[in-house]
Design a protein around this motif. Structure first.
Motif, PDB file in Angstrom:
ATOM      1  N   PHE A  50       0.831  -1.204   0.000  1.00 48.92           N
ATOM      2  CA  PHE A  50       0.000   0.000   0.000  1.00 48.92           C
ATOM      3  C   PHE A  50       0.869   1.258   0.000  1.00 48.92           C
ATOM      4  O   PHE A  50       0.548   2.239  -0.672  1.00 48.92           O
ATOM      5  CB  PHE A  50      -0.936   0.021   1.207  1.00 48.92           C
ATOM      6  N   HIS A  75      -8.796  -7.603  -0.265  1.00 43.54           N
ATOM      7  CA  HIS A  75      -7.945  -6.489  -0.689  1.00 43.54           C
ATOM      8  C   HIS A  75      -8.778  -5.261  -1.057  1.00 43.54           C
ATOM      9  O   HIS A  75      -8.396  -4.140  -0.748  1.00 43.54           O
ATOM     10  CB  HIS A  75      -7.046  -6.898  -1.855  1.00 43.54           C
ATOM     11  N   LEU A  79      -8.202  -1.736   0.701  1.00 43.54           N
ATOM     12  CA  LEU A  79      -7.824  -0.568  -0.107  1.00 43.54           C
ATOM     13  C   LEU A  79      -8.824   0.568   0.084  1.00 43.54           C
ATOM     14  O   LEU A  79      -8.435   1.727   0.229  1.00 43.54           O
ATOM     15  CB  LEU A  79      -7.709  -0.948  -1.580  1.00 43.54           C
ATOM     16  N   ILE A  90     -11.916   2.649  -6.643  1.00 48.28           N
ATOM     17  CA  ILE A  90     -11.231   1.414  -6.263  1.00 48.28           C
ATOM     18  C   ILE A  90     -12.238   0.295  -6.487  1.00 48.28           C
ATOM     19  O   ILE A  90     -13.241   0.196  -5.775  1.00 48.28           O
ATOM     20  CB  ILE A  90     -10.771   1.443  -4.787  1.00 48.28           C
ATOM     21  N   ILE A 111      -7.500   2.363  -8.795  1.00 52.30           N
ATOM     22  CA  ILE A 111      -6.951   1.126  -8.258  1.00 52.30           C
ATOM     23  C   ILE A 111      -7.925   0.004  -8.597  1.00 52.30           C
ATOM     24  O   ILE A 111      -9.130   0.111  -8.331  1.00 52.30           O
ATOM     25  CB  ILE A 111      -6.743   1.191  -6.729  1.00 52.30           C
TER      26      ILE A 111
END
Length: 176
Positions: A50, A75, A79, A90, A111
């Motif tokens: 990260f 994840h 995140l 994300i 992301i």
């Protein structure tokens, strides 16, 4: 303490070795090299990744790979918790996500959490432009062997000069 642009520092516990490794990983990437991070289970591989992601995020998309839907969900949740960017930037791309949503997620995300096979298929079908990617993280990198999608993706990264970080608690077999 380190200043991060996108990570919520209040939520992280910083360990000296992670900070040192983060610097080494970024230095290696800027020299055109990929990195592997081998820490024991619960050693902080994900949070070290990260910190690296925070550095590369302004340069383009980040793809964080995991080999199962369950790990992708984990994840994705982490995140969205630790990064101070809208959660709509994300997203997850796996086989369980519809083809239309996969393309939307690719276009609208900064992301992306994905299974390697799903992105490999999208690339093979010419559906996405991988040159938009600034950095990749391969979780459980010891899974890579000749037949696994990580190998295809690593070759694509090499072709496009995109750096990657492999994470593992076990380096696996010597042949891999």
């Amino acid at each position: 303490m380190e200043e991060f642009r996108f990570l919520d520092e209040k939520l992280l516990e910083f360990r000296k070795y992670q900070m040192e490794d983060k610097g080494s990983i970024i230095w290696a990437a800027e020299k055109g090299r990929n990195s592997a991070l081998v820490y024991p289970t619960s050693g902080g591989k994900t949070f070290t990744a990260f910190m690296v992601i925070d550095h590369f995020l302004p340069k383009g998309k980040i793809v964080f790979y995991a080999h199962t839907n369950y790990l992708c969900e984990q994840h994705l949740r982490d995140l969205r918790t630790f990064f101070k960017i809208p959660s709509t930037e994300i997203n997850k791309i796996t086989g369980k996500v519809t083809a239309k949503k996969r393309l939307e997620h690719w276009q609208n995300s900064r992301i992306i959490v994905a299974t390697p096979q799903t992105i490999k298929t999208m690339l093979e079908n010419g559906l996405i432009d991988y040159s938009e990617v600034a950095y990749n993280v391969f979780d459980e990198m010891h899974m890579a062997d000749k037949k696994y999608a990580y190998v295809y993706l690593a070759n694509k990264c090499n072709e496009l000069n995109i750096r990657l970080l492999g994470l593992t608690a076990s380096t696996g077999k010597k042949e891999k």
